[in-house]
Motif scaffolding. Structure first.
Motif, PDB file in Angstrom:
ATOM      1  N   THR A 158      -3.756   3.389   0.968  1.00  0.00           N
ATOM      2  CA  THR A 158      -4.671   2.731   0.255  1.00  0.00           C
ATOM      3  C   THR A 158      -5.059   1.304   1.145  1.00  0.00           C
ATOM      4  O   THR A 158      -4.491   1.167   2.137  1.00  0.00           O
ATOM      5  CB  THR A 158      -3.950   2.518  -0.983  1.00  0.00           C
ATOM      6  N   ARG A 159      -6.085   0.867   0.474  1.00  0.00           N
ATOM      7  CA  ARG A 159      -6.688  -0.298   1.294  1.00  0.00           C
ATOM      8  C   ARG A 159      -6.342  -1.722   0.535  1.00  0.00           C
ATOM      9  O   ARG A 159      -7.366  -2.717   0.430  1.00  0.00           O
ATOM     10  CB  ARG A 159      -8.052  -0.174   1.572  1.00  0.00           C
ATOM     11  N   ASN A 194       0.792  -1.356   0.097  1.00  0.00           N
ATOM     12  CA  ASN A 194      -0.083   0.225  -0.012  1.00  0.00           C
ATOM     13  C   ASN A 194       0.802   1.186  -0.162  1.00  0.00           C
ATOM     14  O   ASN A 194       2.187   1.189   0.581  1.00  0.00           O
ATOM     15  CB  ASN A 194      -0.803   0.099   1.264  1.00  0.00           C
ATOM     16  N   VAL A 220       0.172  -2.000   8.027  1.00  0.00           N
ATOM     17  CA  VAL A 220      -0.628  -0.921   8.691  1.00  0.00           C
ATOM     18  C   VAL A 220       0.122  -0.317  10.024  1.00  0.00           C
ATOM     19  O   VAL A 220       0.113   0.702  10.436  1.00  0.00           O
ATOM     20  CB  VAL A 220      -2.001  -1.766   9.118  1.00  0.00           C
TER      21      VAL A 220
END
Length: 224
Positions: free
Chosen positions: A103-104, A84, A114
């Motif tokens: 972004t995911r 990401n 994360v």
């Protein structure tokens, strides 16, 4: 079974010690008291995450080429957190950072993307440590180098005291008393790095640390 000691030729060791006078000045300069890292000193370069540093421990980060931060000239930051991308901004002086928006995409299991973004968002400032960049959070520090090929290795020595080393092209940064001491690869062509009164060498994946007049530690095995 006990490990067999790592053997190196006497000639290689003499060549390594012979490099020390030329490296002494640079190594001592790298060990100066760390100062606050300013935005203009880090802007325009890509800084790759090589590990997390605690008071008495350090943890290597996986794949520094996939985890990095860039500081834009106008105060924005661009982040790559595994699969990401992300954006953020400086939130204060001394490289304090605000929230990082990612972004995911679904990364592979075990991704630290994360967590990396959250840690960056908690950065309250930064300093240089022997040429490495440390971003400070309340709980730990994030350690960065400009090389995507760099890596941190934690070694366990016979005494039980670990040794942390960041290998970065022709430099190796050995953690000594909580700070990273820069050592330069010698001209012998072997995996031997020297600076000041210290030499480290690697052979068959193991580390040996030698200090002029201070003895020898090793072989130290990489932490599993």
């Amino acid at each position: 079974m006990p490990r067999r000691p790592v053997r190196r030729s006497e000639g290689a060791l003499k060549r390594a010690w012979a490099w020390l006078p030329a490296l002494l000045l640079g190594a001592c300069a790298g060990m100066d008291a760390p100062g606050t890292a300013r935005h203009e000193e880090v802007a325009g370069a890509r800084w790759h995450w090589v590990g997390m540093v605690f008071d008495a421990a350090a943890t290597p980060a996986p794949e520094p080429a996939r985890y990095w931060i860039e500081f834009a000239s106008e105060g924005g930051v661009v982040v790559n957190a595994d699969c990401n991308g992300g954006l953020g901004r400086l939130a204060g002086p001394g490289l304090a950072l605000g929230p990082i928006g990612l972004t995911r995409r679904m990364c592979d299991p075990g991704s630290l993307g994360v967590r990396f973004a959250r840690l960056l968002s908690a950065a309250r400032g930064g300093t240089f440590d022997g040429g490495l960049l440390r971003l400070h959070t309340d709980a730990s520090d994030l350690l960065f180098t400009r090389s995507a090929a760099a890596r941190m290795v934690r070694y366990v020595c016979p005494s039980g005291v670990p040794r942390d080393v960041v290998f970065d092209a022709d430099l190796a940064y050995l953690r000594v008393d909580g700070r990273f001491r820069p050592l330069r690869r010698t001209g012998s062509g072997a995996a031997v790095f020297a600076g000041g009164d210290m030499i480290i060498s690697t052979k068959d994946g193991e580390l040996t640390v030698e200090t002029r007049g201070g003895g020898r530690v090793g072989p130290c095995a990489p932490e599993a």
